[in-house]
Scaffold this motif. Structure first.
Motif, PDB file in Angstrom:
ATOM      1  N   ALA B  90      36.540  44.848  34.724  1.00  0.00           N
ATOM      2  CA  ALA B  90      37.419  44.487  35.938  1.00  0.00           C
ATOM      3  C   ALA B  90      36.397  44.749  36.831  1.00  0.00           C
ATOM      4  N   GLN B  91      34.755  46.016  36.754  1.00  0.00           N
ATOM      5  CA  GLN B  91      34.039  46.387  37.783  1.00  0.00           C
ATOM      6  C   GLN B  91      33.455  44.631  37.872  1.00  0.00           C
ATOM      7  N   THR B  92      32.529  44.509  37.018  1.00  0.00           N
ATOM      8  CA  THR B  92      31.721  43.167  36.963  1.00  0.00           C
ATOM      9  C   THR B  92      31.935  42.038  37.932  1.00  0.00           C
ATOM     10  N   VAL B  93      33.686  42.130  37.159  1.00  0.00           N
ATOM     11  CA  VAL B  93      34.569  41.371  37.813  1.00  0.00           C
ATOM     12  C   VAL B  93      34.603  40.842  39.433  1.00  0.00           C
ATOM     13  N   VAL B  94      34.752  42.423  39.758  1.00  0.00           N
ATOM     14  CA  VAL B  94      35.403  42.963  41.349  1.00  0.00           C
ATOM     15  C   VAL B  94      33.732  42.675  41.879  1.00  0.00           C
ATOM     16  N   LEU B  95      33.049  43.330  41.008  1.00  0.00           N
ATOM     17  CA  LEU B  95      31.383  43.101  41.764  1.00  0.00           C
ATOM     18  C   LEU B  95      31.008  41.339  42.242  1.00  0.00           C
ATOM     19  N   LYS B  96      31.418  40.380  40.954  1.00  0.00           N
ATOM     20  CA  LYS B  96      31.368  39.114  40.855  1.00  0.00           C
ATOM     21  C   LYS B  96      31.756  38.262  42.000  1.00  0.00           C
ATOM     22  N   GLY B  97      32.563  39.007  42.164  1.00  0.00           N
ATOM     23  CA  GLY B  97      33.891  38.190  43.771  1.00  0.00           C
ATOM     24  C   GLY B  97      33.357  38.868  43.945  1.00  0.00           C
ATOM     25  N   ASP B  98      32.807  39.845  44.690  1.00  0.00           N
ATOM     26  CA  ASP B  98      32.353  40.317  46.850  1.00  0.00           C
ATOM     27  C   ASP B  98      30.450  39.416  46.699  1.00  0.00           C
ATOM     28  N   GLU B  99      29.946  38.872  45.249  1.00  0.00           N
ATOM     29  CA  GLU B  99      28.778  38.399  45.724  1.00  0.00           C
ATOM     30  C   GLU B  99      29.310  36.800  46.391  1.00  0.00           C
ATOM     31  N   PRO B 100      28.169  36.386  47.522  1.00  0.00           N
ATOM     32  CA  PRO B 100      27.817  35.647  48.816  1.00  0.00           C
ATOM     33  C   PRO B 100      28.056  34.270  48.371  1.00  0.00           C
TER      34      PRO B 100
END
Lengths: 176, 100
Positions: B90-100
């Protein structure tokens, strides 16, 4: 040697062979016929368990004498009735053939009472000496005490008994 | 020569005649004692058997509790591992979603 397996004929035979000795000892030590019977029964019950360890007849008789003496004094200590036998409890003469028999009976009763009133150690020594006809050496072995102690108890017991007899004799003489 | 007083003592202390029932009464007491001994022995055996059974039962129960505890512990560890893995994903998905 007798084993527990053949107790029935042998044990009953043993009881019959020694009952008079054991009851006599208990009675002379306690002056109580009912208590003597109870003690004798307990002694034979103990004998039944002890039979395998008894080597021969001689050993058995010594064991019976020793255990009877110990149990009689144990019972007396428990009941504290050594001096509590009244004339009412005394057995009646077996024959009533006249004054002589009665006088003998009364003399015997009086002597038994005097023996019964002796202190423990002289009493058992006197009873073993005159009921069982044992020598001081045999008494010493039976009671596991030194021969000189046995002789001293015997001497003391006889002195006390003779003194009582003398006192009664003097009283009778004075009354005449 | 024997002393007369001592002879009187011998006569006085002579053992009495014993009634014929004495040996029978002793035999009865011996029987009763043996019966009681056998009964006590049986009771002792029963008590020992009951003790062994109770002890074994307690040991079995204890082992079963320990096994259940171990299973629960293993399940908890598995659940923690699964939860950790899912959180990481979940953390990975969240971090990827935050990338510009």
């Amino acid at each position: 040697m007798l084993t527990p397996n053949d107790w029935r004929p042998s044990f009953e035979t043993l009881v019959r062979a020694h009952q008079q000795r054991v009851i006599g000892l208990a009675r002379n030590l306690t002056l109580d016929a009912a208590l003597a019977e109870e003690i004798a029964q307990e002694v034979f019950l103990a004998l039944h368990s002890e039979l395998p360890s008894l080597r021969d007849e001689h050993h058995l008789v010594a064991w019976l004498r020793r255990v009877t003496c110990h149990r009689a004094f144990d019972q007396l200590r428990r009941r504290r009735t050594s001096q509590a036998v009244s004339l009412v409890q005394a057995p009646q003469p077996e024959s009533d053939d006249g004054a002589a028999a009665n006088a003998d009976f009364l003399l015997n009763e009086r002597l038994r009472r005097w023996v019964g009133a002796l202190p423990e150690a002289p009493r058992q020594v006197v009873v073993l000496r005159y009921q069982e006809d044992l020598t001081p050496d045999e008494i010493a072995r039976t009671l596991e005490m030194p021969v000189n102690t046995v002789k001293s108890h015997l001497r003391r017991g006889l002195e006390l008994l003779r003194a009582k007899a003398q006192r009664v004799e003097d009283e009778v003489s004075d009354a005449r | 020569m024997r002393d007369e007083f001592e002879e009187s003592l011998r006569r006085a202390l002579r053992p009495p005649a014993v009634d014929s029932g004495f040996a029978r009464r002793v035999a009865q007491r011996v029987e009763a004692q043996q019966h009681q001994t056998r009964r006590r022995r049986r009771l002792l055996i029963v008590a020992l058997a009951a003790g062994v059974l109770a002890f074994s039962g307690a040991a079995i129960h204890q082992r079963s509790v320990e096994r259940r505890n171990l299973e629960a512990k293993e399940q908890l560890l598995l659940a923690l591992r699964v939860t950790g893995r899912e959180l990481k994903r979940a953390q990975t998905v969240v971090l990827k979603g935050d990338e510009p």
